[in-house]
Design a protein around this motif. Structure first.
Motif, mmCIF file in Angstrom:
data_model
loop_
_atom_site.group_PDB
_atom_site.id
_atom_site.type_symbol
_atom_site.label_atom_id
_atom_site.label_comp_id
_atom_site.label_asym_id
_atom_site.label_seq_id
_atom_site.Cartn_x
_atom_site.Cartn_y
_atom_site.Cartn_z
ATOM 1 N N MET A 1 0.744 -1.110 0.064
ATOM 2 C CA MET A 1 -0.085 0.051 0.078
ATOM 3 C C MET A 1 0.760 1.356 0.060
ATOM 4 O O MET A 1 1.706 1.577 1.062
ATOM 5 N N PRO A 2 0.857 2.224 -1.084
ATOM 6 C CA PRO A 2 0.255 1.876 -2.192
ATOM 7 C C PRO A 2 1.120 1.031 -3.375
ATOM 8 O O PRO A 2 2.151 0.750 -3.002
ATOM 9 N N SER A 3 0.379 0.602 -4.344
ATOM 10 C CA SER A 3 0.988 0.094 -5.371
ATOM 11 C C SER A 3 1.646 0.923 -6.420
ATOM 12 O O SER A 3 1.307 1.761 -6.810
ATOM 13 N N MET A 4 3.181 0.613 -6.203
ATOM 14 C CA MET A 4 4.019 1.181 -6.998
ATOM 15 C C MET A 4 4.157 0.781 -8.550
ATOM 16 O O MET A 4 4.367 1.560 -9.423
ATOM 17 N N HIS A 5 3.706 -0.274 -8.892
ATOM 18 C CA HIS A 5 3.535 -0.566 -10.077
ATOM 19 C C HIS A 5 2.405 0.096 -10.487
ATOM 20 O O HIS A 5 2.700 0.651 -11.777
ATOM 21 N N VAL A 6 1.500 0.364 -10.002
ATOM 22 C CA VAL A 6 0.111 1.120 -10.563
ATOM 23 C C VAL A 6 0.801 2.552 -10.644
ATOM 24 O O VAL A 6 0.508 3.290 -11.533
ATOM 25 N N GLY A 7 1.658 3.063 -9.584
ATOM 26 C CA GLY A 7 1.731 4.646 -9.324
ATOM 27 C C GLY A 7 2.891 4.909 -10.386
ATOM 28 O O GLY A 7 2.607 5.835 -10.863
ATOM 29 N N SER B 1 -2.726 4.601 -4.819
ATOM 30 C CA SER B 1 -1.608 4.867 -5.824
ATOM 31 C C SER B 1 -2.301 6.081 -6.529
ATOM 32 O O SER B 1 -1.200 6.987 -7.147
ATOM 33 N N VAL B 2 -3.404 6.141 -6.943
ATOM 34 C CA VAL B 2 -4.057 7.302 -7.657
ATOM 35 C C VAL B 2 -3.650 8.545 -6.671
ATOM 36 O O VAL B 2 -3.365 9.840 -7.183
ATOM 37 N N VAL B 3 -4.053 8.366 -5.399
ATOM 38 C CA VAL B 3 -3.932 9.611 -4.480
ATOM 39 C C VAL B 3 -2.494 10.067 -4.392
ATOM 40 O O VAL B 3 -2.150 11.223 -4.394
ATOM 41 N N LEU B 4 -1.475 8.984 -4.468
ATOM 42 C CA LEU B 4 -0.141 9.418 -4.411
ATOM 43 C C LEU B 4 0.408 9.912 -5.578
ATOM 44 O O LEU B 4 0.953 11.322 -5.450
ATOM 45 N N LEU B 5 -0.034 9.834 -6.786
ATOM 46 C CA LEU B 5 -0.115 10.749 -7.893
ATOM 47 C C LEU B 5 -0.518 11.829 -7.634
ATOM 48 O O LEU B 5 0.230 12.901 -8.005
ATOM 49 N N VAL B 6 -1.571 12.159 -7.322
ATOM 50 C CA VAL B 6 -2.376 13.538 -7.331
ATOM 51 C C VAL B 6 -1.503 14.147 -6.259
ATOM 52 O O VAL B 6 -1.121 15.495 -6.695
#
Length: 264
Positions: A184-190, A239-244
């Motif tokens: 948590m979170p997925s860095m593959h997705v991130g 991952s979405v939150v991390l990018l934002v």
């Protein structure tokens, strides 16, 4: 006249070009010097790898966090990981493509970074700042919320990557590796989200329709991490939150850098 003689006014112009070449960062669309840029990124990635390996070591805490996350997903009707994993095991022809997609995404990251650097210098600094911000911001989350992935903490999930890894799965099976508890979170997705964001930034003005296509990459990665038993749905949301948040931090970083240059 000697062809090697330096004409008046030429030396200041050469010196200005040299100063511009060694600047790290992008200002007015100028491309940063490749060697300092590569060295800086490698240093950041090395530090991230070392710190990443040092967190998420507590198996009991990581398992407890995973059970809590599973309860949340059941309450929200998002607990699809076991069904997704079983679907992949029932379609063996898709297993190797899924494993390759999971493993080879590093090639896409490097390719996107190099492409933006060479072809879209005007947005390079912006997307590079976002990437670095992601690496920095995710580490406290891994430390505070170690998370055991479905392949370890969800009964019935088959560890697809360990069974069919194109790079060899022995190290992947070792539970003692701290990276196993940073779901948590997925860095593959991130990182795949970052690739889409970087390509979108590069293309959205000149080719807006084409700029939408890169977002297919993180959608595919989301499906892959779920069916291979590596992440939960809420990991993807993280991952979405991390990018934002990283985009916002990168923008603030760029604003401060611009103010500093203006003062200089």
């Amino acid at each position: 006249m000697n062809p090697r003689e330096v004409t008046p006014g030429r030396l200041p112009r050469v010196a200005a070009r040299v100063r511009s070449a060694v600047r790290v960062g992008s200002m007015g669309g100028r491309r940063p010097a490749p060697l300092p840029e590569v060295a800086g990124l490698l240093l950041v990635i090395l530090l991230f790898s070392r710190l990443h390996a040092a967190v998420g070591k507590d198996v009991a805490v990581a398992t407890a966090d995973a059970l809590t996350l599973q309860s949340m997903e059941r309450a929200l009707h998002l607990d699809v990981e076991l069904r997704a994993n079983r679907w992949l095991t029932e379609h063996p022809a898709l297993i190797q493509p899924a494993v390759a997609y999971y493993r080879l995404y590093y090639v896409v990251i490097v390719g996107v970074l190099a492409w933006v650097f060479v072809r879209h210098a005007d947005v390079y600094a912006k997307v590079r700042r976002t990437l670095v911000a992601m690496l920095v911001l995710v580490l406290p989350v891994y430390w505070a919320v170690p998370m055991s992935p479905p392949r370890f903490a969800l009964p019935g999930v088959v560890d697809i990557i360990a069974e069919h890894d194109i790079l060899g799965g022995q190290g992947w099976r070792e539970v003692g590796n701290g990276q196993n508890y940073s779901a948590m979170p997925s860095m593959h997705v991130g990182w795949s989200l970052w690739c889409a964001y970087a390509a979108w930034q590069a293309l959205r003005t000149s080719r807006p329709r084409l700029a939408l296509l890169p977002w297919i990459f993180p959608l595919g990665m989301t499906a892959v991490v779920l069916v291979t038993g590596n992440h939960y749905v809420l990991d993807v949301a993280g991952s979405v939150v991390l990018l934002v948040v990283s985009v916002a931090v990168g923008a603030a970083w760029g604003h401060l850098a611009a103010r500093r240059r203006a003062r200089d």
